[in-house]
Scaffold this active site. Structure first.
Site, short mmCIF file in Angstrom:
data_model
loop_
_atom_site.label_atom_id
_atom_site.label_comp_id
_atom_site.label_asym_id
_atom_site.label_seq_id
_atom_site.Cartn_x
_atom_site.Cartn_y
_atom_site.Cartn_z
N ALA A 13 0.82 -1.21 0.00
CA ALA A 13 0.00 0.00 0.00
C ALA A 13 0.86 1.26 0.00
CB ALA A 13 -0.93 -0.01 1.21
N ARG A 19 -2.53 7.93 -10.88
CA ARG A 19 -3.66 7.99 -11.81
C ARG A 19 -4.96 8.42 -11.14
NH1 ARG A 19 -2.03 2.07 -14.09
NH2 ARG A 19 -0.95 2.07 -12.07
N ASN A 233 -6.99 1.75 -10.26
CA ASN A 233 -5.89 2.69 -10.47
C ASN A 233 -6.37 4.12 -10.65
OD1 ASN A 233 -3.84 0.66 -10.41
ND2 ASN A 233 -4.54 0.04 -12.44
N ALA A 385 -48.04 22.65 14.26
CA ALA A 385 -47.26 23.08 13.10
C ALA A 385 -46.50 24.36 13.41
CB ALA A 385 -48.18 23.29 11.90
#
Ligand code: UD1
Ligand code: CA
Length: 488
Positions: A13, A19, A233, A385
């Site tokens: 890693a 890319r 990639n 409400a």
């Protein structure tokens, strides 16, 4: 089948992943809730190797930290300069000494690899007594190293795309980047890898030819599922891998008894759990530690992060983060539950309602256009409400408690800190700043005064004034005609 533990799994890693064109190291890009490295580490960890090694280099602090987070017992080895995959492995054998037994090597940019495949590779490698066994695939080989065989099909070597002749480029069997080695033979052969290639790198793949040259048996295993060994990639391949992994996750849940209405627009992280007979509608994203209980219905149109949804609950067009939705509760359409929102059994949070760090008690209702912050709403209370729980005075946050069976009138502002007692009411349009005792009605608003004839005096000739005049003369006529006659 009894199987011996591999001596080690090495995960490479250290590369930058040019890319990807990213500030983030390639292997930390994530899919389905985990970094690429995280997926590979979790997979390798399932084999319970004696040593689980991650080679880091580019972005080593971040990459090393991720390895430690996913698998605390992983050994992190630093490859100072990224001189190739062979050099990466040489760095490990130099740091740890010869590893005796089976050593698996894989790349951190293969997030779809399954533990089952690694196990099969190790098993076949041991059974054949090979020095190295390479996992291969057949298909579109673009970008991969090619597997070169002789006229009798005997495996000879791996040639990288950039170094391949036109005839080699035409080969359709390619290297997955996953290998089983005899640890002692690997440690010896890796020292003899050269940089005699187009990239001037030490290729791990050259070990195959070196060991064959030494007269050791080498072998290959075709991958059962070529999708599994897709290397990532760039971001196009990342998207393809994410789609493939998501499909795999959805298939798992569908086979476990979950209905997924539109798999194309449903995204589920590997860390999510879903109970039987749950139904996931279109355009739903389930992330992190989200857990959906049996019979719940989520979607269309939801993003749930680290959220628990209880049995038979319903969540529609909602965004929920670190929230808890109880059994039978309903949330949405168009609700936003923020961290610490707890909607208890059979409660309802409705349209254009935002809840933060608050409990909505069992059976309570917050149906429309409301902000609830730092509050505890008792069982069966009803919040009208347009209610605002004003929790913030510009300096500190304060709490509000609304008792069970209380009734908050529409357009109430509850200015915290505040307690509205059990069974208490507030009048619509009130700004409540003082506690309301149990059962009391809190009214906090100006009284209405009507200024008669105002439109005729101040808006002469307008439609409003004309309408007022018409209404007044109709009322006048009605009074003169007396009460209307009954129709029977
Ligand atoms: C490699 C293989 C290729 C194979 C393909 C499969 C080699 C030489 N080639 O090519 O045959 O078909 O993978 O996906 O191995 N890395 C290091 N240190 C380094 C260089 C790379 O740790 O010095 C790591 C990278 O972080 C990456 C992995 O090794 O995770 C593979 O490197 P990458 O450059 O992606 O190799 P490919 O060109 O894809
Ligand atoms: Ca690669």
């Amino acid at each position: 089948m009894s199987e011996s533990r591999p001596a080690a799994v090495l995960i490479l890693a250290a590369g930058e992943g040019k890319r990807m064109k990213s500030r983030t190291p390639k292997v930390l890009h994530s899919l389905c809730g985990l970094s690429m490295l995280g997926h590979v580490l979790a997979t390798a960890g399932e084999l319970d190797p004696e040593r689980l090694v991650v080679v880091v280099g580019h972005g080593r602090e971040q990459v090393g930290a991720e390895a430690g987070k996913v698998r605390p017992r992983a050994l992190v080895v630093v490859q100072e300069e990224q001189l190739g995959t062979g050099h990466a492995v040489r760095t490990v054998t130099e740091a740890l000494g010869v590893l005796h037994g089976t050593v698996l090597v894989t790349y951190a940019d293969m997030p779809l690899l399954r533990a089952r495949t690694l196990r099969e590779l190790a098993g076949l490698h041991r059974a054949a007594g090979n020095a190295v066994t390479v996992l291969t695939a057949v298909g579109d080989p673009a970008g991969y190293g090619r597997i070169v065989r002789d006229a009798d099909g005997r495996f000879l070597r791996i040639v990288e795309e950039r170094d391949a002749s036109p005839a080699e480029l035409a080969l359709d069997e390619y290297n997955s980047g996953c290998y089983a080695f005899d640890g002692a033979l690997l440690a010896d052969a890796i020292k003899r890898v050269t940089t005699d290639n187009k990239q001037n790198q030490e290729y791990l793949t050259d070990v195959v030819e070196i060991l064959r040259g030494d007269g050791y048996p080498i072998g290959s295993m075709p991958a059962a599922d070529a999708a599994e060994i897709q290397g990532v990639n760039d971001r196009v391949q990342l998207a393809a891998a994410r789609r493939a992994l998501n499909d795999r996750i959805l298939e798992h849940w569908m086979r476990a008894g979950v209905t997924i209405v539109d798999p194309r627009t449903t995204w589920v992280d590997v860390t999510v759990t879903i109970g039987q007979d749950a139904e996931i509608g279109p355009q739903v994203q389930l992330e992190g530690r989200t857990a959906i209980a049996s019979g719940a219905r989520v979607g269309p149109g939801c993003v749930l992060q680290d959220t628990a949804v209880g049995e038979d609950a319903m969540v529609l067009n909602a965004v929920c983060r670190q929230a808890e939705i109880g059994p039978g509760a309903t949330v949405g359409p168009f609700a936003y539950l923020r961290p610490g929102a707890k909607v208890e059994r059979n409660a309802h949070v409705g349209t254009f309602v935002e809840v933060k760090n608050s409990v909505i008690g069992a059976g309570a209702k917050v149906p429309h256009l409301t902000y609830v912050g730092d509050a505890h709403i008792g069982e069966r209370a009803n919040i009208g409400a347009g209610t605002i729980f004003a929790n913030y005075d510009g300096v500190a946050k304060h709490r509000t408690t609304v008792g069970p069976d209380a009734f908050i009138g529409s357009d109430t502002v509850l200015v915290a800190p505040l307690t509205v007692g059990d069974g208490a009411y507030t009048a619509a349009g009130s700004a409540i700043t003082d506690d309301v005792p149990p059962g009391a009605l809190g009214i906090a608003r100006g009284r209405q005064h009507n200024s008669e004839g105002w439109a005729e005096r101040n808006r002469r000739g307008t439609r409003s004034a004309q309408a007022a005049i018409r209404a007044r003369s109709q009322a006048q006529r009605a009074r003169e005609d007396g009460p209307p006659e009954s129709s029977e």
